[in-house]
Design a protein around this motif. Structure first.
Motif, PDB file in Angstrom:
ATOM      1  N   LEU A  85     -21.347 -27.407  -5.474  1.00 36.06           N
ATOM      2  CA  LEU A  85     -20.308 -26.396  -5.679  1.00 36.06           C
ATOM      3  C   LEU A  85     -18.921 -26.983  -5.441  1.00 36.06           C
ATOM      4  CD1 LEU A  85     -22.008 -23.248  -4.108  1.00 36.06           C
ATOM      5  CD2 LEU A  85     -21.687 -23.774  -6.538  1.00 36.06           C
ATOM      6  N   ALA A  86     -18.819 -27.927  -4.503  1.00 36.91           N
ATOM      7  CA  ALA A  86     -17.536 -28.614  -4.302  1.00 36.91           C
ATOM      8  C   ALA A  86     -17.191 -29.444  -5.533  1.00 36.91           C
ATOM      9  CB  ALA A  86     -17.608 -29.496  -3.058  1.00 36.91           C
ATOM     10  N   GLU A  87     -18.183 -30.118  -6.094  1.00 38.95           N
ATOM     11  CA  GLU A  87     -17.964 -30.894  -7.316  1.00 38.95           C
ATOM     12  C   GLU A  87     -17.569 -29.979  -8.470  1.00 38.95           C
ATOM     13  OE1 GLU A  87     -21.104 -34.572  -6.453  1.00 38.95           O
ATOM     14  OE2 GLU A  87     -21.761 -32.828  -7.599  1.00 38.95           O
ATOM     15  N   LEU A  88     -18.183 -28.807  -8.524  1.00 35.48           N
ATOM     16  CA  LEU A  88     -17.859 -27.847  -9.576  1.00 35.48           C
ATOM     17  C   LEU A  88     -16.389 -27.434  -9.492  1.00 35.48           C
ATOM     18  CD1 LEU A  88     -18.621 -25.870 -11.860  1.00 35.48           C
ATOM     19  CD2 LEU A  88     -19.378 -24.262 -10.091  1.00 35.48           C
ATOM     20  N   ARG A  89     -15.909 -27.192  -8.299  1.00 36.01           N
ATOM     21  CA  ARG A  89     -14.501 -26.784  -8.152  1.00 36.01           C
ATOM     22  C   ARG A  89     -13.558 -27.906  -8.588  1.00 36.01           C
ATOM     23  NH1 ARG A  89     -17.139 -24.230  -3.685  1.00 36.01           N
ATOM     24  NH2 ARG A  89     -17.016 -21.952  -3.926  1.00 36.01           N
ATOM     25  N   ALA A 147     -29.657 -26.779   0.968  1.00 35.65           N
ATOM     26  CA  ALA A 147     -28.351 -26.196   1.311  1.00 35.65           C
ATOM     27  C   ALA A 147     -27.239 -27.232   1.181  1.00 35.65           C
ATOM     28  CB  ALA A 147     -28.391 -25.631   2.731  1.00 35.65           C
ATOM     29  N   ALA A 148     -27.519 -28.466   1.622  1.00 38.66           N
ATOM     30  CA  ALA A 148     -26.505 -29.516   1.526  1.00 38.66           C
ATOM     31  C   ALA A 148     -26.226 -29.875   0.074  1.00 38.66           C
ATOM     32  CB  ALA A 148     -26.961 -30.751   2.306  1.00 38.66           C
ATOM     33  N   VAL A 149     -27.289 -29.921  -0.734  1.00 40.04           N
ATOM     34  CA  VAL A 149     -27.116 -30.218  -2.162  1.00 40.04           C
ATOM     35  C   VAL A 149     -26.264 -29.139  -2.826  1.00 40.04           C
ATOM     36  CG1 VAL A 149     -28.305 -30.427  -4.385  1.00 40.04           C
ATOM     37  CG2 VAL A 149     -29.227 -31.584  -2.375  1.00 40.04           C
ATOM     38  N   ALA A 150     -26.571 -27.879  -2.524  1.00 45.62           N
ATOM     39  CA  ALA A 150     -25.800 -26.782  -3.114  1.00 45.62           C
ATOM     40  C   ALA A 150     -24.331 -26.863  -2.711  1.00 45.62           C
ATOM     41  CB  ALA A 150     -26.394 -25.442  -2.692  1.00 45.62           C
ATOM     42  N   ALA A 151     -24.072 -27.129  -1.447  1.00 46.51           N
ATOM     43  CA  ALA A 151     -22.686 -27.208  -0.977  1.00 46.51           C
ATOM     44  C   ALA A 151     -21.927 -28.322  -1.692  1.00 46.51           C
ATOM     45  CB  ALA A 151     -22.660 -27.439   0.532  1.00 46.51           C
ATOM     46  N   CYS A 196     -24.269 -19.550 -12.836  1.00 41.97           N
ATOM     47  CA  CYS A 196     -25.310 -18.650 -12.336  1.00 41.97           C
ATOM     48  C   CYS A 196     -26.017 -19.145 -11.079  1.00 41.97           C
ATOM     49  CB  CYS A 196     -26.339 -18.395 -13.435  1.00 41.97           C
ATOM     50  SG  CYS A 196     -25.684 -17.523 -14.872  1.00 41.97           S
ATOM     51  N   THR A 197     -26.210 -20.470 -10.939  1.00 39.69           N
ATOM     52  CA  THR A 197     -26.937 -20.994  -9.779  1.00 39.69           C
ATOM     53  C   THR A 197     -26.083 -21.986  -9.005  1.00 39.69           C
ATOM     54  OG1 THR A 197     -27.960 -23.022 -10.651  1.00 39.69           O
ATOM     55  CG2 THR A 197     -29.000 -20.928 -11.266  1.00 39.69           C
ATOM     56  N   ASN A 198     -26.565 -22.314  -7.804  1.00 36.98           N
ATOM     57  CA  ASN A 198     -25.842 -23.237  -6.930  1.00 36.98           C
ATOM     58  C   ASN A 198     -26.307 -24.681  -7.075  1.00 36.98           C
ATOM     59  OD1 ASN A 198     -24.409 -21.058  -5.845  1.00 36.98           O
ATOM     60  ND2 ASN A 198     -25.916 -20.742  -4.227  1.00 36.98           N
ATOM     61  N   GLY A 199     -27.308 -24.935  -7.915  1.00 35.66           N
ATOM     62  CA  GLY A 199     -27.719 -26.305  -8.180  1.00 35.66           C
ATOM     63  C   GLY A 199     -28.565 -26.957  -7.100  1.00 35.66           C
ATOM     64  N   GLU A 200     -29.298 -26.153  -6.307  1.00 38.16           N
ATOM     65  CA  GLU A 200     -30.094 -26.695  -5.202  1.00 38.16           C
ATOM     66  C   GLU A 200     -31.115 -27.740  -5.621  1.00 38.16           C
ATOM     67  OE1 GLU A 200     -29.074 -22.415  -3.908  1.00 38.16           O
ATOM     68  OE2 GLU A 200     -29.575 -23.466  -5.776  1.00 38.16           O
ATOM     69  N   GLN A 201     -31.564 -27.692  -6.873  1.00 39.86           N
ATOM     70  CA  GLN A 201     -32.608 -28.607  -7.321  1.00 39.86           C
ATOM     71  C   GLN A 201     -32.056 -29.902  -7.913  1.00 39.86           C
ATOM     72  OE1 GLN A 201     -36.395 -27.847  -7.198  1.00 39.86           O
ATOM     73  NE2 GLN A 201     -35.202 -26.980  -5.517  1.00 39.86           N
ATOM     74  N   GLY A 202     -30.802 -30.177  -7.639  1.00 42.24           N
ATOM     75  CA  GLY A 202     -30.224 -31.448  -8.037  1.00 42.24           C
ATOM     76  C   GLY A 202     -30.573 -32.552  -7.050  1.00 42.24           C
ATOM     77  N   ASP A 203     -30.093 -33.751  -7.335  1.00 38.33           N
ATOM     78  CA  ASP A 203     -30.333 -34.887  -6.445  1.00 38.33           C
ATOM     79  C   ASP A 203     -29.568 -34.713  -5.143  1.00 38.33           C
ATOM     80  OD1 ASP A 203     -31.847 -35.945  -8.458  1.00 38.33           O
ATOM     81  OD2 ASP A 203     -30.489 -37.609  -8.923  1.00 38.33           O
TER      82      ASP A 203
END
Length: 274
Positions: free
Chosen positions: A69-73, A62-66, A40-47
């Motif tokens: 999402l790469a880690e998710l793939r 934005a960098a955290v989300a990118a 559901c989310t891009n994980g922007e509030q991660g480390d």
């Protein structure tokens, strides 16, 4: 016409797919069931880079989300998941964080809006089985995005009427207590922490336990793929034997079944296979 056997799992953030459902995603894919992960989310509030926390100088949403999402793939590839669907909402952060107040935060999106988008995916894939968190966000976790994920999934399942079975992930209290004792006995530093008696899912609510022992290494590889959040994933610091025991089974609470099922089952597709 018979529908292709399909499992849809709905999670809040990148990395949530690993612990409670990584085994079933890997197992059912290998069995020939089509697997769909909705994040559901891009994980922007991660480390951020170097462990920079949200709100600190140098944290780039934005960098955290990118990166996440790469880690998710990468995690999806380890687990063999057939389809990844991203709803793309903004991570709300943990309960009480400043990110909770962001107008675009997932937790602030009207339920009917997000549920409508998920319902469209249910219409497309027509899964017989859908899995997400319970009303507490998963065993009492209480994360705003997990609670919102529960709300939109329950609404989408009800509005479409397509799934034959609907499950919540579960952390049986007895299993959590046993794992905590294993951690302490193995020499892990748990400090003065004591597991609350009400932590996890009451055992009597657990209807389904799936043996995923053959897939523990794939779960671990998927979890390690989320390298940027490694500091927050305490299970990666557990001794190997404890990890194997902790990851060997996944538990669920069945909340909907349109087919005859036993009180306790060992297969999410019980009653659905020909």
């Amino acid at each position: 016409m018979d529908r292709e056997l399909t499992l849809m799992v709905v999670h809040a953030h990148p990395d949530d797919e690993c612990l409670s459902t990584g085994g079933i995603l890997a197992r059912y894919t290998e069995e020939g069931v089509r697997t769909v992960l909705v994040t559901c989310t891009n994980g922007e509030q991660g480390d951020g880079e170097g462990g920079v926390k949200p709100g600190d100088d140098g944290h780039d949403d934005a960098a955290v989300a990118a990166r996440r999402l790469a880690e998710l793939r990468e995690s999806v590839a380890h687990l063999g998941i057939d389809h990844l669907e991203l709803l793309g909402y903004r991570d709300s952060g943990m309960d009480g964080w400043a990110g909770n107040g962001h107008p675009d935060a997932f937790a602030n999106v009207p339920v009917e809006e997000a549920a409508g988008r998920l319902a469209a995916l249910i219409e497309r894939y027509r899964p017989q089985v859908v899995v997400t968190y319970d009303e507490t966000g998963g065993g009492g976790y209480g994360h705003p995005d997990h609670v919102q994920t529960h709300r939109i999934t329950a609404a989408a399942v009800e509005s479409t009427g397509i799934p034959d079975k609907f499950y919540y992930t579960a952390m049986p209290r007895s299993a959590m207590k046993q794992m905590f004792e294993l951690m302490r006995d193995s020499g892990m530093d748990v400090g003065d922490f004591e597991l609350p008696d009400d932590f996890g899912t009451p055992d009597e609510r657990v209807t389904t336990v799936i043996d995923v022992a053959p897939y523990t290494e794939r779960k671990l590889k998927a979890l390690r793929a989320h390298e940027s959040q490694g500091e927050n994933i305490f299970l990666l610091r557990m001794p190997e034997e404890t990890q194997q025991r902790a990851f060997s089974h996944e538990a669920f609470e069945r909340v909907l079944s349109k087919v005859r099922t036993p009180t306790h089952e060992e297969d999410l597709f019980t009653g659905l296979r020909h």
